[in-house]
Design an enzyme around this catalytic site. Structure first.
Site, short mmCIF file in Angstrom:
data_model
loop_
_atom_site.label_atom_id
_atom_site.label_comp_id
_atom_site.label_asym_id
_atom_site.label_seq_id
_atom_site.Cartn_x
_atom_site.Cartn_y
_atom_site.Cartn_z
N HIS A 1 44.21 26.23 67.66
CA HIS A 1 43.28 25.28 69.05
C HIS A 1 44.37 26.20 69.86
CE1 HIS A 1 47.47 23.95 69.36
NE2 HIS A 1 47.51 23.99 67.81
N CYS B 1 57.86 19.81 59.82
CA CYS B 1 59.38 21.75 60.07
C CYS B 1 59.20 22.14 59.23
CB CYS B 1 60.15 20.66 60.37
SG CYS B 1 59.86 19.97 62.10
N CYS C 1 62.14 12.52 63.37
CA CYS C 1 62.14 14.02 63.58
C CYS C 1 60.76 14.16 65.49
CB CYS C 1 61.04 14.98 62.73
SG CYS C 1 59.86 16.55 63.96
N LYS D 1 52.99 17.55 74.14
CA LYS D 1 52.70 19.12 72.82
C LYS D 1 51.02 18.96 72.62
CE LYS D 1 53.86 21.75 70.09
NZ LYS D 1 54.12 22.49 68.45
#
Ligand code: ME8
Length: 640
Positions: A17, A128, A142, A294
């Site tokens: 992406h 992660c 997280c 994000k």
């Protein structure tokens, strides 16, 4: 001098992406910039294919992990060239060469006494692939994946990372530009001001088998980060490879801030333990965001890079990404912003400068630059110093990882030339023969300026930079920032034509493919033969490379009723073919079909997508029917 740059190796649990494209384009741009400086460059990218995350993704897709990683990795590999990204090597962590190097590296660290077996319990985020301390969590979640980590307790192998804490602090302090920009260096030093824990580097096979065996205990596989980081030396053939000796001293990594800790803490301590020199720079950038979040697959707010490319063209997408983001800071993405930059910087400033300058050259000088004006210009110290300063500032910005500033500086020059046209008014000078010399000088400075701009934009917009040079009668292979060399090359005496506009102004969001076509190849102008000969020779037939292929992906082409974009597997490559069969087949029906393709047909661009081949179909009275082998044969089988 040599230059070695790496992107992160991307996880194969998501398709490429905009975020991945950004880092990869930064690395391609930097590589091209260093090539312009005459350096010997090496650019590595690839895919990260082991670990929990990938094992889970393949399970979800219902296919064996190896098939799954083969497929997604190939998607990454075929995507980058579509963005004019030219890597030197593409590494996959499932390759034998990598497995071997990871084993060797582990043995080395183990021999040093830096690995021990112990028990550990902690909060683990699968997204992660790492343990978190309570302090690092945000509201118990997280910070990246916004999910509560699981508590996991098990026996594992550990790397004595804590032994290297003091060494690392000193090393970072002694090498002030090791981690840049500065804010990330500070972040790492602040993290290191607290005691550093040892790193758990294994996973028991009872829980995860999809990984590289720990060489000294076959019941365990290597933790994905310990495996992945080593890719940067595998690709150079560590320990004995020539490339390793040649390029490793110049290693630069480029990553986003999400993976700062593994690169700034795990990796240098691993290298130090194994007795290898540390990389030269860790270049860390911010996030592309959508609505302040994000951009990521898990949030589901990713920008489809292919749509963007269809709408604006490769050059504009690359320019936007490099110009808009200040390296190190986050940037908000919006189509509106892309359109604004497209119109103001590319269509208005750059496109107009080209069109005005070369149209006037044609009108007032028959398209030929005066060689005496070129020589006088070369003696004009003010002009030469302006160019020298421009190249110097540009070089400093790129060398300090400031691509946006480098472009800003180039655009200041573009604006100064546009102003110069307004002030010198060549149309006024042309009214009297007395002004001939001055007119020739103005035209020569515009042409020389455009040649230099072509070279300066080339790392960011390779197609446009090369096309500037081609139209100016210069050889794109010799593109250079050297003023004297440009002057010499421009004295060819050939007629220069303005040609089609480089970036036509887009009033509203452009139609898919509209911009791409401006620099399209001549393929689309090729005509189909009108009649067919009754007889052809076998040699004529043998020119066709007919092969079987397996359709892996099918996607309706936007704003077209007929076209479908297909990703087709041949023997060991993937092909993009755009086929006009949507009225007869839905994209879903096509996936999984075995087909016959003409593999050596010249590529054609359809709605901004390059199609590399053609499907064979029989035309029924009101439907098309795909030709398909009647027995199963592997993709890539010859048809004759
Ligand atoms: O972390 N903005 O792989 P990954 C900017 N396999 N850059 C972005 C981005 C965004 N919104 N989203 C992704 C991994 N990126 C590991 C790396 S390296 C030894 C192992 C880019 O697929 C950026 O470069 O999650 C980021 O660091 C990387 O993709 C993360 O890729």
């Amino acid at each position: 001098m040599a230059f070695y740059i790496t992107t992160p190796i991307y996880y194969v649990n998501a398709k490429p992406h905009l975020g991945h494209a950004y880092t990869t384009i930064v690395c391609d741009t930097l590589t091209r910039f260093h090539r312009l400086l005459g350096e010997d460059t090496y650019f590595l990218t690839g895919t990260d294919e082991h670990g929990d995350k990938i094992a889970e993704a393949s399970k979800k897709e219902g296919c064996p992990p190896q098939d799954y990683v083969d497929y997604v990795s190939a998607l990454f590999k075929i995507t980058w060239p579509k963005f004019d990204i030219k890597f030197s090597d593409f590494i996959r962590t499932t390759e034998p060469r990598h497995k071997e190097v990871v084993s060797r590296f582990l043995e080395k660290v183990n021999d040093k006494g830096d690995i021990y077996f112990g028990e550990y319990g902690g909060l683990y985020c699968v997204g992660c692939e790492r343990f978190y301390t309570e302090k690092e969590l945000v509201d118990g979640l997280c910070p990246d994946h916004k999910v509560a980590p699981k508590f996991i307790e098990e026996k594992n192998y550990f790397f004595r990372m804590s032994n290297y804490q003091d060494w690392l602090i000193d090393y970072i302090k002694q090498n002030p530009d090791l981690i840049r920009p500065e804010r990330f260096r500070k972040e790492v030093l602040s993290f290191l001001s607290e005691p550093l824990e040892d790193l758990c580097i294994s996973r028991p096979k009872t829980r995860l088998t999809w990984g590289i065996d720990i060489p000294f205990d076959k019941n365990y596989v290597t933790y994905v980060w310990f495996d992945a980081l080593i890719n940067y030396i595998t690709a150079l053939g560590w320990p004995d490879g020539e490339k390793y000796a040649h390029y490793w001293p110049y290693a630069e990594h480029c990553v986003a801030k999400d993976i700062l800790k593994p690169h700034a803490i795990f990796w240098p301590t691993m290298l130090q333990s194994a007795g290898l020199p540390i990389y030269k720079h860790l270049n860390v950038h911010g996030y592309w965001q959508m609505d302040k979040d994000k951009m990521s697959k898990s949030v589901g707010n990713v920008v489809d890079i292919f749509t963007l490319r269809e709408e604006f063209g490769v050059s504009a997408v690359r320019y936007f990404l490099m110009r808009e983001m200040n390296f190190g800071l986050d940037s908000e993405f919006s189509y509106k912003r892309v359109l604004e930059r497209y119109n103001s910087d590319l269509a208005n400033d750059l496109g107009n400068l080209w069109q005005r300058s070369i149209t006037m050259l044609k009108k007032y000088s028959g398209g030929i630059v005066s060689s005496s004006a070129l020589s006088s210009l070369a003696q004009d110290s003010d002009w030469e110093n302006t160019l020298k300063l421009l190249v110097k500032d540009y070089t400093i910005h790129f060398s300090h990882m400031r691509p946006s500033e480098a472009l800003k500086r180039v655009w200041e020059f573009v604006s100064s030339l546009n102003k110069r046209i307004d002030v010198d008014a060549p149309w006024e000078l042309a009214k009297s023969e007395d002004n001939r010399q001055k007119l020739d000088l103005v035209l020569a400075s515009l042409v020389k300026g455009l040649a230099l701009i072509g070279a300066l934009i080339w790392p960011v917009m390779p197609i446009t930079g090369e096309e500037f040079w081609r139209r100016l009668g210069l050889a794109p292979e010799s593109i250079t920032l050297d003023s004297a060399a440009i002057t010499l090359a421009l004295g060819h005496g050939k007629v220069i034509e303005p040609g089609e506009a480089f970036f036509k102004r887009a009033e509203k969001e452009p139609e898919p493919g509209a911009k791409e076509k401006q620099v399209s190849s001549k393929d689309s102008k090729e005509k189909a033969p009108e009649g067919r000969p009754e007889v052809i020779t076998y040699d004529d037939f043998a020119k066709l490379d007919l092969q079987t292929g397996l359709i892996l992906e099918a996607e309706a082409v936007k704003k077209s009723e007929k076209l479908v974009k297909l990703t087709i597997k041949l023997s060991d490559t993937l092909r993009t073919i755009v086929a006009g069969i949507r009225k007869s087949y839905t994209p879903e029906e096509l996936v999984g079909q075995s087909v016959v393709i003409v593999a050596n047909l010249a590529p054609r661009e359809l709605m901004g997508i390059k199609s590399h081949g053609m499907l064979l179909c029989a035309s029924g009275p009101d439907t098309l029917s795909l030709l398909t082998p009647s027995r199963e044969v592997p993709p890539g089988s010859q048809v004759s």
